[in-house]
Design a protein around this motif. Structure first.
Motif, PDB file in Angstrom:
ATOM      1  N   ARG A  30       0.930  -1.406  -0.015  1.00 51.35           N
ATOM      2  CA  ARG A  30       0.025  -0.022   0.058  1.00 51.35           C
ATOM      3  C   ARG A  30       1.114   1.323   0.034  1.00 51.35           C
ATOM      4  O   ARG A  30       0.714   2.085   0.637  1.00 51.35           O
ATOM      5  N   THR A  31       2.084   1.346  -0.626  1.00 50.77           N
ATOM      6  CA  THR A  31       3.057   2.086  -0.475  1.00 50.77           C
ATOM      7  C   THR A  31       2.672   3.238  -1.474  1.00 50.77           C
ATOM      8  O   THR A  31       3.504   4.494  -1.627  1.00 50.77           O
ATOM      9  N   ASP A  60       1.580  -1.630  -6.541  1.00 52.35           N
ATOM     10  CA  ASP A  60       0.951  -0.848  -5.460  1.00 52.35           C
ATOM     11  C   ASP A  60      -0.396  -1.630  -5.460  1.00 52.35           C
ATOM     12  O   ASP A  60      -0.863  -1.553  -6.507  1.00 52.35           O
ATOM     13  N   THR A 104       1.513  -5.378   6.091  1.00 53.83           N
ATOM     14  CA  THR A 104       0.996  -4.289   5.277  1.00 53.83           C
ATOM     15  C   THR A 104       2.019  -3.239   5.194  1.00 53.83           C
ATOM     16  O   THR A 104       2.329  -2.624   6.147  1.00 53.83           O
ATOM     17  N   ARG A 106       3.169   0.747   3.999  1.00 48.13           N
ATOM     18  CA  ARG A 106       2.734   1.990   3.691  1.00 48.13           C
ATOM     19  C   ARG A 106       3.720   2.978   3.551  1.00 48.13           C
ATOM     20  O   ARG A 106       4.772   3.025   4.458  1.00 48.13           O
ATOM     21  N   TYR A 107       3.672   4.024   2.710  1.00 48.30           N
ATOM     22  CA  TYR A 107       4.716   4.856   2.328  1.00 48.30           C
ATOM     23  C   TYR A 107       4.163   6.292   2.796  1.00 48.30           C
ATOM     24  O   TYR A 107       2.882   6.850   2.386  1.00 48.30           O
ATOM     25  N   ASN A 108       4.671   6.901   3.518  1.00 45.32           N
ATOM     26  CA  ASN A 108       4.228   8.520   3.900  1.00 45.32           C
ATOM     27  C   ASN A 108       5.108   9.171   3.214  1.00 45.32           C
ATOM     28  O   ASN A 108       6.459   9.512   3.692  1.00 45.32           O
ATOM     29  N   THR A 114       8.772   4.527   5.006  1.00 45.56           N
ATOM     30  CA  THR A 114       8.049   3.568   4.881  1.00 45.56           C
ATOM     31  C   THR A 114       7.567   2.787   5.966  1.00 45.56           C
ATOM     32  O   THR A 114       8.443   2.371   6.923  1.00 45.56           O
TER      33      THR A 114
END
Length: 119
Positions: A30-31, A60, A104, A106-108, A114
Motif C-alpha cells: 500500500r506504498t 501497488d 502491510t 505504507r509509504y508516507n 515506509t
C-alpha cells in the motif's frame, strides 16, 4: 506417563509444529509504488538470501503470499523490500512470523518513510 503429562507433551509438539509452519505470510503493498524485490532472512543471518519475488513485481495495491519451503527453526525474521522506481529500500528486523500472518506496507511522502503493520 500421566494423562496430564501426555497432554502437555502433545500440546508442546503441536505448538512447535505450528510455529514452524506459520512462518508463511501475506505481504500487502500500500506504498503507492511498485516493489521489485523482497528478501526474508532469519534475523541472525549474515545475508539476505534470494529475492522471493524472483522475476515478479509486487505492484501497488497488490498482495503476495510469501511461503517458506525450508524448515526454519526461528520465529524472528528480517524483511527487506526494494522499490522499482529508484532501487531504494526499506528494512524491518525481528518480525515474529510465528505470530504474524499479514504485513502491510505504507509509504508516507511527508516524512519519506515506509512503515509496516503486522497482523
Amino acid at each position: 506417563m500421566t494423562v496430564l503429562s501426555a497432554a502437555a507433551l502433545v500440546s508442546m509438539v503441536a505448538t512447535t509444529a505450528l510455529a514452524q509452519s506459520r512462518q508463511d505470510f501475506t505481504l500487502v503493498n500500500r506504498t503507492g509504488y511498485d516493489i521489485s524485490e523482497v528478501y526474508v532472512s532469519p534475523s541472525k543471518a549474515d545475508d539476505w538470501e534470494e529475492d522471493v519475488l524472483g522475476d515478479d513485481t509486487l505492484e501497488d495495491g497488490e498482495r503476495a503470499n510469501i511461503t517458506f519451503s525450508r524448515a526454519g527453526k526461528t520465529c524472528l525474521w528480517d524483511l527487506k523490500v526494494v522499490y522499482s522506481d529508484d532501487d531504494s529500500s526499506a528494512v524491518w528486523h525481528d518480525i515474529n512470523l510465528c505470530r504474524v500472518e499479514r504485513v502491510t506496507l505504507r509509504y508516507n511522502s511527508k516524512t519519506d518513510t515506509t512503515s509496516a503493520t503486522f497482523d
